[in-house]
Design a protein around this motif. Structure first.
Motif, PDB file in Angstrom:
ATOM      1  N   SER A 178       4.299  -0.706  -0.071  1.00  0.00           N
ATOM      2  CA  SER A 178       5.031   0.471  -0.534  1.00  0.00           C
ATOM      3  C   SER A 178       6.510   0.175  -0.752  1.00  0.00           C
ATOM      4  O   SER A 178       7.220   0.956  -1.394  1.00  0.00           O
ATOM      5  CB  SER A 178       4.882   1.622   0.468  1.00  0.00           C
ATOM      6  N   THR A 229       8.771  10.404  -0.187  1.00  0.00           N
ATOM      7  CA  THR A 229       9.555   9.178  -0.403  1.00  0.00           C
ATOM      8  C   THR A 229      10.895   9.472  -1.060  1.00  0.00           C
ATOM      9  O   THR A 229      11.638   8.546  -1.377  1.00  0.00           O
ATOM     10  CB  THR A 229       8.798   8.200  -1.313  1.00  0.00           C
ATOM     11  N   VAL A 250       4.046   8.676   0.599  1.00  0.00           N
ATOM     12  CA  VAL A 250       3.537   7.637   1.488  1.00  0.00           C
ATOM     13  C   VAL A 250       2.463   8.245   2.383  1.00  0.00           C
ATOM     14  O   VAL A 250       2.699   9.233   3.079  1.00  0.00           O
ATOM     15  CB  VAL A 250       4.659   7.019   2.352  1.00  0.00           C
ATOM     16  N   ARG A 251       1.281   7.677   2.316  1.00  0.00           N
ATOM     17  CA  ARG A 251       0.140   8.165   3.087  1.00  0.00           C
ATOM     18  C   ARG A 251       0.321   7.826   4.551  1.00  0.00           C
ATOM     19  O   ARG A 251       0.734   6.728   4.920  1.00  0.00           O
ATOM     20  CB  ARG A 251      -1.125   7.486   2.548  1.00  0.00           C
ATOM     21  N   THR A 252       0.014   8.762   5.417  1.00  0.00           N
ATOM     22  CA  THR A 252       0.014   8.527   6.856  1.00  0.00           C
ATOM     23  C   THR A 252      -1.355   8.884   7.399  1.00  0.00           C
ATOM     24  O   THR A 252      -2.183   9.478   6.706  1.00  0.00           O
ATOM     25  CB  THR A 252       1.073   9.390   7.557  1.00  0.00           C
ATOM     26  N   ASP A 287      -4.485   9.620  -1.531  1.00  0.00           N
ATOM     27  CA  ASP A 287      -4.673   8.182  -1.737  1.00  0.00           C
ATOM     28  C   ASP A 287      -4.164   7.758  -3.117  1.00  0.00           C
ATOM     29  O   ASP A 287      -3.493   6.735  -3.264  1.00  0.00           O
ATOM     30  CB  ASP A 287      -6.147   7.806  -1.585  1.00  0.00           C
ATOM     31  N   VAL A 310       3.047   5.623   9.560  1.00  0.00           N
ATOM     32  CA  VAL A 310       2.996   5.278   8.140  1.00  0.00           C
ATOM     33  C   VAL A 310       2.522   3.836   7.960  1.00  0.00           C
ATOM     34  O   VAL A 310       3.003   2.922   8.636  1.00  0.00           O
ATOM     35  CB  VAL A 310       4.387   5.446   7.500  1.00  0.00           C
ATOM     36  N   GLN A 311       1.559   3.633   7.034  1.00  0.00           N
ATOM     37  CA  GLN A 311       1.071   2.289   6.696  1.00  0.00           C
ATOM     38  C   GLN A 311       0.649   1.495   7.940  1.00  0.00           C
ATOM     39  O   GLN A 311       0.916   0.298   8.055  1.00  0.00           O
ATOM     40  CB  GLN A 311       2.181   1.509   5.955  1.00  0.00           C
ATOM     41  N   ALA A 349       0.776  12.985   4.933  1.00  0.00           N
ATOM     42  CA  ALA A 349       1.653  12.219   4.046  1.00  0.00           C
ATOM     43  C   ALA A 349       3.096  12.603   4.315  1.00  0.00           C
ATOM     44  O   ALA A 349       3.380  13.666   4.872  1.00  0.00           O
ATOM     45  CB  ALA A 349       1.298  12.487   2.582  1.00  0.00           C
ATOM     46  N   HIS A 365      -0.367   8.028  -3.291  1.00  0.00           N
ATOM     47  CA  HIS A 365       0.236   6.905  -2.562  1.00  0.00           C
ATOM     48  C   HIS A 365       0.246   5.654  -3.421  1.00  0.00           C
ATOM     49  O   HIS A 365       1.251   4.948  -3.497  1.00  0.00           O
ATOM     50  CB  HIS A 365      -0.539   6.647  -1.272  1.00  0.00           C
ATOM     51  N   ARG A 366      -0.874   5.378  -4.096  1.00  0.00           N
ATOM     52  CA  ARG A 366      -0.938   4.199  -4.961  1.00  0.00           C
ATOM     53  C   ARG A 366       0.079   4.290  -6.100  1.00  0.00           C
ATOM     54  O   ARG A 366       0.614   3.276  -6.550  1.00  0.00           O
ATOM     55  CB  ARG A 366      -2.351   4.041  -5.531  1.00  0.00           C
TER      56      ARG A 366
END
Length: 268
Positions: free
Chosen positions: A225, A69, A60-62, A51, A85-86, A66, A54-55
């Motif tokens: 993102s 990128t 990229v969190r899934t 998390d 994703v997202q 993850a 990702h921030r």
């Protein structure tokens, strides 16, 4: 316990997170369970690390893991990966987009999983005319939502499951091109920065730009993102769109640039 396992267990959180980001980058796509086993930490610890990374834009969190990128990132990954994703962010964006559509409207939708989410969110609408290059939309949208559904022809990009090429229809083979117009164009882009909206494929950029030119109003769709990034092919400068729908407020410099370009930003 082996020496390597002991060293992993004693690694400081910051060091572990850096190693975790490098591991995801090396493997491209990983699950939470894989990471927990590899780093000898709990599932909850991995989730917190993911998390935060990702921030920070490191990955990229899934759902369940993850993806990397870097080295082309998500733009070069198949639709099956992008669909994970997202997910929640895209659904929020889709609901806002659907609220902008009146029954009986003429709309354009381009390729991408955010556009697919919009198509699903239109299930309560009626008598829409939809034109798209997204080959998945006929299977995703409710049959009761539209009166007419058109697919733009062109070369098929299997990685995106969409066509790329000119935005055009003819009445017959070899006949003149029919001028088409829409009330709204919903255009999902790969990146947004102060210079404008961009994507990774030149043909896709051309098709997006043509959709925007043929619409009374253009709505850009992008989860957070994609903010503050730039990809290979620019679609249009910021002022080429009327609205941006995203899941979180843009950072200050981008927000200022969007305001100067008279782009209305909509967030949940």
């Amino acid at each position: 316990m082996s020496t390597s396992t002991t060293q992993r267990g004693r690694r400081l959180p910051a060091g572990r997170k850096a190693a975790l980001a490098a591991y995801v980058a090396e493997n491209g796509q990983v699950t939470v369970a894989d990471l927990a086993e590899h780093f000898s930490v709990s599932i909850d610890t991995v989730r917190r690390d993911l998390d935060q990374l990702h921030r920070e834009g490191a990955l990229v969190r899934t759902h369940g893991g993850a993806v990397s990128t870097i080295e082309g990132g998500l733009r070069d990954r198949g639709l099956d990966v992008r669909l994970r994703v997202q997910v929640e962010e895209k659904e929020k964006i889709a609901r806002l987009a659907a609220e902008m559509v009146d029954d009986g409207a003429v709309i354009m939708l381009n390729a991408g999983t955010t556009a697919l989410a919009v198509a699903r969110a239109l299930r309560g609408h009626r008598d829409l005319t939809i034109a798209t290059n997204n080959l998945r939309i006929p299977a995703e949208i409710a049959p009761t939502a539209f009166r007419d559904l058109y697919l733009f022809g062109g070369a098929v990009r299997t990685i995106t499951q969409a066509t790329t090429g000119p935005v055009a229809f003819t009445m017959s083979a070899g006949g003149p091109e029919v001028d088409i117009r829409s009330d709204l164009a919903f255009v999902a882009v790969g990146a947004i920065d102060a210079s404008g909206y961009s994507t990774s494929n030149l043909g896709d950029a051309t098709m997006m730009a043509e959709m925007m030119e043929r619409a009374e109003r253009t709505v850009i769709l992008a989860d957070s993102s994609k903010l503050g990034r730039r990809l290979f092919a620019q679609v249009t400068p910021l002022e080429g769109a009327d609205y941006l729908i995203t899941d979180a407020p843009p950072p200050g410099d981008l927000a200022a640039a969007l305001a100067a370009a008279n782009v209305t930003v909509l967030t949940p």
